[in-house]
Design an enzyme around this catalytic site. Structure first.
Site, PDB file in Angstrom:
ATOM      1  N   ASP A  30      15.352  -1.537  13.470  1.00 43.88           N
ATOM      2  CA  ASP A  30      16.440  -0.555  13.497  1.00 43.88           C
ATOM      3  C   ASP A  30      15.973   0.685  14.257  1.00 43.88           C
ATOM      4  O   ASP A  30      14.837   1.143  14.082  1.00 43.88           O
ATOM      5  CB  ASP A  30      16.862  -0.202  12.066  1.00 43.88           C
ATOM      6  N   ILE A  31      16.846   1.247  15.076  1.00 43.28           N
ATOM      7  CA  ILE A  31      16.490   2.406  15.901  1.00 43.28           C
ATOM      8  C   ILE A  31      16.327   3.674  15.054  1.00 43.28           C
ATOM      9  O   ILE A  31      15.655   4.620  15.473  1.00 43.28           O
ATOM     10  CB  ILE A  31      17.558   2.619  17.015  1.00 43.28           C
TER      11      ILE A  31
ATOM     12  N   GLY B 264      30.016   1.614   4.719  1.00 44.39           N
ATOM     13  CA  GLY B 264      29.377   2.354   5.807  1.00 44.39           C
ATOM     14  C   GLY B 264      29.023   1.515   7.018  1.00 44.39           C
ATOM     15  O   GLY B 264      28.142   1.891   7.789  1.00 44.39           O
ATOM     16  N   GLN B 265      29.716   0.384   7.209  1.00 46.34           N
ATOM     17  CA  GLN B 265      29.427  -0.422   8.399  1.00 46.34           C
ATOM     18  C   GLN B 265      29.808   0.350   9.656  1.00 46.34           C
ATOM     19  O   GLN B 265      30.931   0.847   9.767  1.00 46.34           O
ATOM     20  CB  GLN B 265      30.181  -1.760   8.359  1.00 46.34           C
TER      21      GLN B 265
ATOM     22  N   HIS C   1      20.550  -5.982   6.974  1.00 38.06           N
ATOM     23  CA  HIS C   1      19.424  -5.047   6.981  1.00 38.06           C
ATOM     24  C   HIS C   1      18.290  -5.636   6.149  1.00 38.06           C
ATOM     25  O   HIS C   1      18.523  -6.136   5.028  1.00 38.06           O
ATOM     26  CB  HIS C   1      19.821  -3.712   6.347  1.00 38.06           C
TER      27      HIS C   1
ATOM     28  N   HIS D 104      25.422  -8.074  10.686  1.00 36.68           N
ATOM     29  CA  HIS D 104      23.972  -7.871  10.638  1.00 36.68           C
ATOM     30  C   HIS D 104      23.530  -7.690   9.198  1.00 36.68           C
ATOM     31  O   HIS D 104      24.237  -7.118   8.383  1.00 36.68           O
ATOM     32  CB  HIS D 104      23.543  -6.672  11.484  1.00 36.68           C
TER      33      HIS D 104
ATOM     34  N   ASN E 231      26.346  -4.515   5.013  1.00 39.73           N
ATOM     35  CA  ASN E 231      27.460  -3.595   4.833  1.00 39.73           C
ATOM     36  C   ASN E 231      28.717  -4.198   5.450  1.00 39.73           C
ATOM     37  O   ASN E 231      28.670  -4.750   6.557  1.00 39.73           O
ATOM     38  CB  ASN E 231      27.154  -2.261   5.518  1.00 39.73           C
TER      39      ASN E 231
HETATM   40  P1  5GP Z   1      25.597  -0.523   9.672  1.00 40.07           P
HETATM   41  O1  5GP Z   1      25.854   0.866   9.203  1.00 40.07           O
HETATM   42  O2  5GP Z   1      26.626  -0.990  10.662  1.00 40.07           O
HETATM   43  O3  5GP Z   1      25.373  -1.505   8.549  1.00 40.07           O
HETATM   44  O4  5GP Z   1      24.183  -0.454  10.405  1.00 40.07           O
HETATM   45  C1  5GP Z   1      24.033  -0.308  11.781  1.00 40.07           C
HETATM   46  C2  5GP Z   1      22.568  -0.056  12.055  1.00 40.07           C
HETATM   47  O5  5GP Z   1      22.335  -0.217  13.448  1.00 40.07           O
HETATM   48  C3  5GP Z   1      22.107   1.348  11.688  1.00 40.07           C
HETATM   49  O6  5GP Z   1      21.050   1.276  10.734  1.00 40.07           O
HETATM   50  C4  5GP Z   1      21.641   1.934  13.021  1.00 40.07           C
HETATM   51  O7  5GP Z   1      20.503   2.768  12.905  1.00 40.07           O
HETATM   52  C5  5GP Z   1      21.369   0.712  13.860  1.00 40.07           C
HETATM   53  N1  5GP Z   1      21.543   0.888  15.283  1.00 40.07           N
HETATM   54  C6  5GP Z   1      22.590   1.523  15.898  1.00 40.07           C
HETATM   55  N2  5GP Z   1      22.449   1.496  17.238  1.00 40.07           N
HETATM   56  C7  5GP Z   1      21.287   0.819  17.474  1.00 40.07           C
HETATM   57  C8  5GP Z   1      20.604   0.475  18.682  1.00 40.07           C
HETATM   58  O8  5GP Z   1      21.038   0.762  19.793  1.00 40.07           O
HETATM   59  N3  5GP Z   1      19.448  -0.225  18.556  1.00 40.07           N
HETATM   60  C9  5GP Z   1      18.936  -0.562  17.332  1.00 40.07           C
HETATM   61  N4  5GP Z   1      17.776  -1.229  17.308  1.00 40.07           N
HETATM   62  N5  5GP Z   1      19.555  -0.245  16.166  1.00 40.07           N
HETATM   63  C10 5GP Z   1      20.706   0.441  16.246  1.00 40.07           C
END
Ligand code: 5GP
Length: 117
Positions: A33-34, A96-97, A105, A103, A90
């Site tokens: 994760d970034i 909070g998606q 986590h 995906h 999520n």
């Molecule tokens: P969500 O909130 O949709 O469950 O999680 C999305 C996740 O994607 C977040 O934890 C966010 O930090 C990660 N993320 C968003 N943009 C990027 C990216 O460009 N590269 C990577 N490696 N992770 C990302």
């Protein structure tokens, strides 16, 4: 919501933009994760274009299974299988998606609290 082929995870899967890939099979990609929320924070994604858990079809059961098996393998590879780790998917706004490519986590490397926020 239709699948966005120009989305960030679609581009990572096509290897058009960089990511720190930690695990890959024919059907699943896992990368760091970034913006990590734990010492180990990895995203496990299907290569298939699926937006959310709500969009899963019965014939996606194999893919979901492969995502969890990838988590098992990653846990062993990075040495956290015994200490523990958390898997989270999520779905939509209340959870909070933010990225609408399915995906999971993978969190590890610190003690987790419960219930999650
Ligand atoms: P969500 O909130 O949709 O469950 O999680 C999305 C996740 O994607 C977040 O934890 C966010 O930090 C990660 N993320 C968003 N943009 C990027 C990216 O460009 N590269 C990577 N490696 N992770 C990302």
């Amino acid at each position: 919501m239709p699948y966005d082929e120009n989305g960030i995870f679609a581009a990572i899967i096509r290897k058009e933009i960089p990511a720190k890939i930690v695990h890959e099979t024919d059907n699943v990609l896992a990368f760091e994760d970034i913006n990590p929320k734990a010492p180990n924070h990895i995203l496990i994604v299907p290569k298939l274009q699926i937006e959310t858990v709500n969009d899963l079809q019965d014939d996606h059961a194999q893919i979901i299974g492969e995502m969890v098996l990838a988590a098992r393998d990653i846990a062993a590879e990075i040495g956290v299988a015994e200490k523990g780790y958390r898997l989270v998917i999520n779905t939509n706004a209340d959870a909070g998606q933010e990225i609408f490519h399915l995906h999971m986590h993978f969190f590890a490397g610190r003690k987790m609290t419960w219930p999650p926020g």
